[in-house]
Design a protein around this motif. Structure first.
Motif, PDB file in Angstrom:
ATOM      1  N   LEU A 153       7.064   5.032  -6.312  1.00 55.94           N
ATOM      2  CA  LEU A 153       7.136   6.233  -5.486  1.00 55.94           C
ATOM      3  C   LEU A 153       7.558   7.449  -6.320  1.00 55.94           C
ATOM      4  CD1 LEU A 153       8.779   4.608  -2.349  1.00 55.94           C
ATOM      5  CD2 LEU A 153       6.459   5.566  -2.453  1.00 55.94           C
ATOM      6  N   MET A 154       8.531   7.249  -7.198  1.00 52.72           N
ATOM      7  CA  MET A 154       8.979   8.343  -8.072  1.00 52.72           C
ATOM      8  C   MET A 154       7.849   8.783  -9.003  1.00 52.72           C
ATOM      9  SD  MET A 154      12.152   9.223  -7.423  1.00 52.72           S
ATOM     10  CE  MET A 154      12.688  10.034  -8.925  1.00 52.72           C
ATOM     11  N   ASN A 155       7.134   7.816  -9.579  1.00 58.69           N
ATOM     12  CA  ASN A 155       6.020   8.148 -10.477  1.00 58.69           C
ATOM     13  C   ASN A 155       4.948   8.963  -9.753  1.00 58.69           C
ATOM     14  OD1 ASN A 155       7.182   6.865 -12.675  1.00 58.69           O
ATOM     15  ND2 ASN A 155       6.039   4.984 -12.392  1.00 58.69           N
ATOM     16  N   LEU A 156       4.702   8.635  -8.502  1.00 59.39           N
ATOM     17  CA  LEU A 156       3.710   9.369  -7.719  1.00 59.39           C
ATOM     18  C   LEU A 156       4.150  10.823  -7.534  1.00 59.39           C
ATOM     19  CD1 LEU A 156       1.139   9.455  -6.003  1.00 59.39           C
ATOM     20  CD2 LEU A 156       2.493   8.549  -4.098  1.00 59.39           C
TER      21      LEU A 156
ATOM     22  N   HIS B 108       5.361  10.229   0.975  1.00 57.67           N
ATOM     23  CA  HIS B 108       4.594   8.983   0.944  1.00 57.67           C
ATOM     24  C   HIS B 108       5.424   7.810   1.449  1.00 57.67           C
ATOM     25  CE1 HIS B 108       2.040  11.396  -1.678  1.00 57.67           C
ATOM     26  NE2 HIS B 108       1.089  10.559  -1.343  1.00 57.67           N
ATOM     27  N   VAL B 109       4.725   6.805   1.885  1.00 61.25           N
ATOM     28  CA  VAL B 109       5.353   5.597   2.394  1.00 61.25           C
ATOM     29  C   VAL B 109       4.752   4.383   1.680  1.00 61.25           C
ATOM     30  CG1 VAL B 109       3.727   5.364   4.322  1.00 61.25           C
ATOM     31  CG2 VAL B 109       5.978   4.369   4.520  1.00 61.25           C
ATOM     32  N   ALA B 110       5.593   3.392   1.439  1.00 63.42           N
ATOM     33  CA  ALA B 110       5.131   2.100   0.929  1.00 63.42           C
ATOM     34  C   ALA B 110       5.109   1.158   2.125  1.00 63.42           C
ATOM     35  CB  ALA B 110       6.071   1.578  -0.154  1.00 63.42           C
ATOM     36  N   GLU B 111       3.942   0.582   2.357  1.00 59.74           N
ATOM     37  CA  GLU B 111       3.745  -0.259   3.530  1.00 59.74           C
ATOM     38  C   GLU B 111       3.374  -1.665   3.089  1.00 59.74           C
ATOM     39  OE1 GLU B 111       1.940   1.254   7.590  1.00 59.74           O
ATOM     40  OE2 GLU B 111       0.361   0.721   6.177  1.00 59.74           O
ATOM     41  N   GLY B 112       3.987  -2.649   3.726  1.00 66.77           N
ATOM     42  CA  GLY B 112       3.738  -4.037   3.368  1.00 66.77           C
ATOM     43  C   GLY B 112       2.930  -4.763   4.418  1.00 66.77           C
ATOM     44  N   PRO B 113       2.854  -6.070   4.287  1.00 69.61           N
ATOM     45  CA  PRO B 113       2.121  -6.884   5.259  1.00 69.61           C
ATOM     46  C   PRO B 113       2.621  -6.628   6.680  1.00 69.61           C
ATOM     47  CG  PRO B 113       2.767  -8.197   3.362  1.00 69.61           C
ATOM     48  CD  PRO B 113       3.448  -6.865   3.225  1.00 69.61           C
ATOM     49  N   GLY B 114       1.690  -6.637   7.611  1.00 66.27           N
ATOM     50  CA  GLY B 114       2.051  -6.383   9.002  1.00 66.27           C
ATOM     51  C   GLY B 114       2.402  -4.933   9.253  1.00 66.27           C
ATOM     52  N   ASN B 115       1.978  -4.047   8.362  1.00 65.82           N
ATOM     53  CA  ASN B 115       2.258  -2.607   8.458  1.00 65.82           C
ATOM     54  C   ASN B 115       3.745  -2.288   8.489  1.00 65.82           C
ATOM     55  OD1 ASN B 115      -0.495  -2.026   8.500  1.00 65.82           O
ATOM     56  ND2 ASN B 115      -0.585  -2.323  10.721  1.00 65.82           N
ATOM     57  N   ARG B 116       4.536  -3.129   7.856  1.00 60.62           N
ATOM     58  CA  ARG B 116       5.985  -2.917   7.802  1.00 60.62           C
ATOM     59  C   ARG B 116       6.314  -1.873   6.735  1.00 60.62           C
ATOM     60  NH1 ARG B 116      10.974  -4.599   9.126  1.00 60.62           N
ATOM     61  NH2 ARG B 116      12.428  -5.182   7.474  1.00 60.62           N
ATOM     62  N   ILE B 117       7.107  -0.882   7.102  1.00 61.94           N
ATOM     63  CA  ILE B 117       7.498   0.145   6.139  1.00 61.94           C
ATOM     64  C   ILE B 117       8.556  -0.439   5.204  1.00 61.94           C
ATOM     65  CG2 ILE B 117       8.610   2.388   5.831  1.00 61.94           C
ATOM     66  CD1 ILE B 117       7.125   3.360   8.257  1.00 61.94           C
ATOM     67  N   MET B 118       8.242  -0.393   3.921  1.00 59.42           N
ATOM     68  CA  MET B 118       9.120  -0.952   2.898  1.00 59.42           C
ATOM     69  C   MET B 118      10.013   0.133   2.281  1.00 59.42           C
ATOM     70  SD  MET B 118       6.025  -3.093   1.166  1.00 59.42           S
ATOM     71  CE  MET B 118       6.947  -4.045  -0.031  1.00 59.42           C
ATOM     72  N   GLY B 119       9.520   1.357   2.245  1.00 58.85           N
ATOM     73  CA  GLY B 119      10.259   2.464   1.667  1.00 58.85           C
ATOM     74  C   GLY B 119       9.453   3.736   1.764  1.00 58.85           C
TER      75      GLY B 119
ATOM     76  N   THR C 201       0.857  -1.181   0.000  1.00 58.33           N
ATOM     77  CA  THR C 201       0.000   0.000   0.000  1.00 58.33           C
ATOM     78  C   THR C 201       0.892   1.229   0.000  1.00 58.33           C
ATOM     79  OG1 THR C 201      -1.676  -1.157   1.295  1.00 58.33           O
ATOM     80  CG2 THR C 201      -1.782   1.256   1.280  1.00 58.33           C
ATOM     81  N   ILE C 202       0.605   2.166  -0.892  1.00 56.74           N
ATOM     82  CA  ILE C 202       1.314   3.439  -0.873  1.00 56.74           C
ATOM     83  C   ILE C 202       0.332   4.471  -0.358  1.00 56.74           C
ATOM     84  CG2 ILE C 202       2.444   5.231  -2.241  1.00 56.74           C
ATOM     85  CD1 ILE C 202       3.517   3.021  -4.043  1.00 56.74           C
ATOM     86  N   ARG C 203       0.743   5.162   0.695  1.00 51.14           N
ATOM     87  CA  ARG C 203      -0.125   6.147   1.332  1.00 51.14           C
ATOM     88  C   ARG C 203       0.716   7.328   1.799  1.00 51.14           C
ATOM     89  NH1 ARG C 203       1.188   6.099   6.471  1.00 51.14           N
ATOM     90  NH2 ARG C 203       1.857   4.181   7.488  1.00 51.14           N
ATOM     91  N   ARG C 204       0.025   8.380   2.198  1.00 54.46           N
ATOM     92  CA  ARG C 204       0.723   9.532   2.737  1.00 54.46           C
ATOM     93  C   ARG C 204       1.462   9.162   4.016  1.00 54.46           C
ATOM     94  NH1 ARG C 204      -2.614  15.171   2.672  1.00 54.46           N
ATOM     95  NH2 ARG C 204      -2.331  15.622   0.472  1.00 54.46           N
ATOM     96  N   PHE C 205       2.627   9.725   4.161  1.00 58.19           N
ATOM     97  CA  PHE C 205       3.409   9.574   5.379  1.00 58.19           C
ATOM     98  C   PHE C 205       2.673  10.293   6.501  1.00 58.19           C
ATOM     99  CE2 PHE C 205       7.105   9.951   8.110  1.00 58.19           C
ATOM    100  CZ  PHE C 205       7.937   8.913   7.718  1.00 58.19           C
ATOM    101  N   CYS C 206       2.692   9.751   7.708  1.00 51.97           N
ATOM    102  CA  CYS C 206       2.069  10.435   8.852  1.00 51.97           C
ATOM    103  C   CYS C 206       3.066  10.480  10.014  1.00 51.97           C
ATOM    104  CB  CYS C 206       0.770   9.756   9.264  1.00 51.97           C
ATOM    105  SG  CYS C 206       0.961   8.083   9.897  1.00 51.97           S
TER     106      CYS C 206
END
Length: 174
Positions: free
Chosen positions: A90-93, A44-55, A3-8
């Motif tokens: 992320l760059m495209n976004l 923005h942040v890319a988040e993976g399973p278990g809410n782990r930050i991927m990048g 999931t790519i979402r806004r950083f908080c």
């Protein structure tokens, strides 16, 4: 699933492991908070399973007239999640926000001259080396200012490379 979402704000307490890469610039908390407050659309942040930050990607929009541009301050992906096109997404976004919302002429970023894998990735994404900045990183290593023209720069003037290197004090900051 990613999931790519806004950083908080809470992410500031969870993203340290992504910053452990020696090529990733790290900043103090107030720096991240400033970006989060001033340019939330560019963080923005890319988040993976278990809410782990991927990048994540952090940037801003700055400049005036034909120098109005999006800037990538940092983009990084944890080593275990690389080669999955996350940095590209992320760059495209950031590019889309710069182009469609802020009507910027180009996107730029700085990269260590020794970081060949990143330079190649940026070139695949359409970036060109605009200029070399002597001793940009800690007064020791040169940086490359790479740019990608956006739709507003029809004549691609923003990516015509400079013929000589510059020093950090010659850079324009807003």
């Amino acid at each position: 699933m990613t999931t790519i979402r806004r950083f908080c704000c809470n992410d500031l307490l969870r993203f340290a492991s992504v910053n452990l890469d020696h090529l990733t610039e790290t900043f103090n908390m107030s720096f991240y908070m400033t970006y989060l407050a001033r340019w939330p659309d560019y963080f923005h942040v890319a988040e993976g399973p278990g809410n782990r930050i991927m990048g994540y990607i952090m940037g801003k929009v700055e400049g005036q007239s034909e120098s109005w541009h999006g800037h990538v301050t940092a983009v990084t992906v944890a080593p275990e999640y690389r080669r999955q096109q996350l940095a590209k997404k992320l760059m495209n976004l950031l590019e889309d926000i710069s182009d469609k919302i802020d009507k910027a002429y180009f996107v730029d970023l700085f990269v260590r001259a020794s970081n060949t894998p990143a330079i190649k990735m940026y070139e695949k994404l359409g970036y060109v080396i605009y200029r070399r900045v002597l001793r940009y990183y800690s007064g020791e290593e040169d940086g490359l200012d790479m740019r990608k023209a956006l739709s507003r720069d029809v004549e691609k003037k923003s990516i015509i490379p400079l013929k000589r290197p510059v020093t950090p004090d010659e850079l324009e900051y807003d």
